[in-house]
Write a protein that holds these residues in place. Structure first.
Motif, mmCIF file in Angstrom:
data_model
loop_
_atom_site.group_PDB
_atom_site.id
_atom_site.type_symbol
_atom_site.label_atom_id
_atom_site.label_comp_id
_atom_site.label_asym_id
_atom_site.label_seq_id
_atom_site.Cartn_x
_atom_site.Cartn_y
_atom_site.Cartn_z
ATOM 1 N N TYR A 1 0.836 -1.218 0.000
ATOM 2 C CA TYR A 1 0.000 0.000 0.000
ATOM 3 C C TYR A 1 0.862 1.256 0.000
ATOM 4 C CZ TYR A 1 -3.480 -3.403 1.321
ATOM 5 O OH TYR A 1 -4.286 -4.510 1.322
ATOM 6 N N ASP B 1 -3.927 0.399 -2.731
ATOM 7 C CA ASP B 1 -3.341 -0.924 -2.982
ATOM 8 C C ASP B 1 -2.575 -0.825 -4.298
ATOM 9 O OD1 ASP B 1 -4.408 -4.313 -2.634
ATOM 10 O OD2 ASP B 1 -2.938 -3.528 -4.069
ATOM 11 N N ARG C 1 -6.636 0.585 -5.978
ATOM 12 C CA ARG C 1 -7.890 0.921 -5.299
ATOM 13 C C ARG C 1 -7.603 1.577 -3.952
ATOM 14 N NH1 ARG C 1 -11.173 -4.312 -6.733
ATOM 15 N NH2 ARG C 1 -11.731 -3.847 -8.891
ATOM 16 N N ASP C 2 -8.554 2.415 -3.524
ATOM 17 C CA ASP C 2 -8.414 3.124 -2.248
ATOM 18 C C ASP C 2 -9.012 2.303 -1.114
ATOM 19 O OD1 ASP C 2 -9.167 5.974 -4.154
ATOM 20 O OD2 ASP C 2 -7.272 5.665 -3.086
ATOM 21 N N TYR C 3 -8.354 2.264 0.018
ATOM 22 C CA TYR C 3 -8.860 1.575 1.204
ATOM 23 C C TYR C 3 -8.655 2.446 2.421
ATOM 24 C CZ TYR C 3 -8.836 -2.476 -1.858
ATOM 25 O OH TYR C 3 -9.075 -3.329 -2.914
ATOM 26 N N TYR D 1 -11.433 -6.276 4.026
ATOM 27 C CA TYR D 1 -10.791 -7.008 2.923
ATOM 28 C C TYR D 1 -9.684 -7.925 3.410
ATOM 29 C CZ TYR D 1 -13.403 -4.000 -0.195
ATOM 30 O OH TYR D 1 -14.425 -3.361 -0.849
ATOM 31 N N VAL E 1 -7.602 -3.918 6.636
ATOM 32 C CA VAL E 1 -7.789 -3.205 5.369
ATOM 33 C C VAL E 1 -9.303 -3.140 5.132
ATOM 34 C CG1 VAL E 1 -7.298 -3.149 2.906
ATOM 35 C CG2 VAL E 1 -5.597 -4.088 4.512
ATOM 36 N N GLU F 1 -13.012 -1.133 3.712
ATOM 37 C CA GLU F 1 -13.651 -0.341 2.644
ATOM 38 C C GLU F 1 -13.570 1.137 3.045
ATOM 39 O OE1 GLU F 1 -17.750 -1.440 2.396
ATOM 40 O OE2 GLU F 1 -18.009 -0.516 0.426
ATOM 41 N N LEU F 2 -13.154 1.980 2.126
ATOM 42 C CA LEU F 2 -13.005 3.409 2.432
ATOM 43 C C LEU F 2 -14.362 4.101 2.402
ATOM 44 C CD1 LEU F 2 -11.271 5.979 2.840
ATOM 45 C CD2 LEU F 2 -11.097 6.119 0.342
#
Ligand code: ATP
Ligand code: AZ7
Length: 312
Positions: A34, A53, A58-60, A98, A110, A112-113
């Motif tokens: 990350y 990631d 993708r954003d987390y 995740y 990790v 979900e944002l």
């Protein structure tokens, strides 16, 4: 030198096929996967930072806990409850977990944002919500509660701080470290009482204060408090200190401000009921809650596809 997609440092075979169809096993993530960004918030035992990631861009939201602190504060149990509960839940109204991993100093979730942060921020910013926005958000929260109860989970600490908003301004329940997974008891029915733990003063149900036992209906009490707060701009039970607040709850001492919509008043008064079994929707009858006149007009099947109403 940040990792780029396809590079691997772990034991993976770096010549693994990069085509998207190859079923590449899900590798345990590490922090090196990350690129960390801004800090999203701080908890008592955690810091949450935005993270990209590197393999999928993708954003987390990465929740970081200091191991020593967790051990010293005896929170190991809560960490594993939050992990096991979140891994088990899969619903648009619940923040997704995740992966989890650790290094020598920290534990990492990790998640979900939720780009728009806490529901509480919007209540404070706007003062209160209009009836239409309250209806939408109460309906989303209600269907998320219906789902976690169906999975045998009681949240036990529902409050506007623990209801986050994603980029579409949809709600995401979070903070399951104090949730309770009801154990299926001998006769197959799940035991309906969870012991110990007390939530946040303003949203705690009477049964938690008197019998020290939460049940699914305790989350319905919290929903009543949240609906009241969305329309009134403040929670129904608020004393000058925790003890005063508890007094008001046990004595059911609250009143509606002038202008509070009548159907909402009726709904809230059917949720803020001492006897957990008497609350509208108790004992797995959440459909009766959905049929309350306050929710007239809600398209329950469109709730998680239609655009969220503009908050004003
Ligand atoms: N998935 C997420 N997306 C975006 N922001 C988040 C997410 N999870 C948490 N946050 C933000 O980070 C802050 C800290 O969250 P965290 O769950 O670590 O602690 P907390 O539960 O708020 O505090 P405490 O542990 O004291 O109850 C939250 O207040 C929230 O604003
Ligand atoms: O990697 C996994 O998934 C399993 C580990 C299990 C685990 N290892 C731990 C070490 C410590 Cl010091 C404390 C807790 Cl709560 C610990 N939990 C873990 C890591 C991170 C998180 Cl957030 C939860 C559990």
């Amino acid at each position: 030198q940040p990792l780029t997609a396809g590079d691997t440092t772990s034991s993976d075979d770096s010549t693994a096929p990069t085509s998207s169809t190859a079923a590449v096993p899900v590798r345990k993530r590490t922090l090196a996967d990350y690129r960390l960004g801004r800090t999203l918030g701080e908890g008592s035992y955690s810091t949450v930072v935005a993270g990209v990631d590197l393999s999928n861009k993708r954003d987390y939201a990465i929740k970081v806990l200091d191991k020593r602190h967790i051990i010293r504060e005896k929170k190991v149990k809560y960490v594993n409850i939050e992990k096991n509960t979140l891994y088990k839940l899969d619903h648009p109204g619940v923040v997704k977990l995740y992966s989890t991993f650790q290094d020598s100093s920290s534990l990492y979730y990790v998640l979900e944002l939720c780009q728009n942060g806490e529901l509480l921020t919007f209540i404070k910013r706007l003062g209160s919500f209009d009836e239409n926005c309250t209806r939408f958000y109460a309906a989303q929260i209600l269907t998320a509660i219906e789902y976690i109860h169906h999975r045998g989970v009681i949240h036990r600490d529902l409050k506007p701080e623990n209801i986050l908003l994603d980029h579409r301004m949809y709600i995401k329940l979070t903070d399951f470290g104090t949730a309770k997974m009801l154990e299926p008891s001998e006769d197959g029915t799940e035991s309906d009482r969870a012991n110990s733990f007390v939530g946040t003063a303003e949203y705690v149900s009477p049964e938690l204060l008197t019998e020290k036992a939460a049940c699914k209906s305790s989350d319905l009490w919290a929903l009543g408090c949240i609906i009241y707060q969305l329309l009134a701009g403040r929670p129904p039970f608020k004393g000058s200190n925790e003890y005063q607040t508890f007094q008001k709850i046990v004595k059911l001492e609250y009143s509606f401000p002038a202008g509070f919509p009548a159907t909402a008043m009726d709904l809230v008064s059917r949720l803020l009921v001492h006897d957990p079994n008497e609350r509208l929707g108790a004992n797995n009858t959440i459909d009766k809650l959905k049929q309350h006149p306050f929710f007239d007009g809600v398209e329950w099947d469109e709730l998680w596809t239609q655009p969220a109403p503009r908050l004003m």
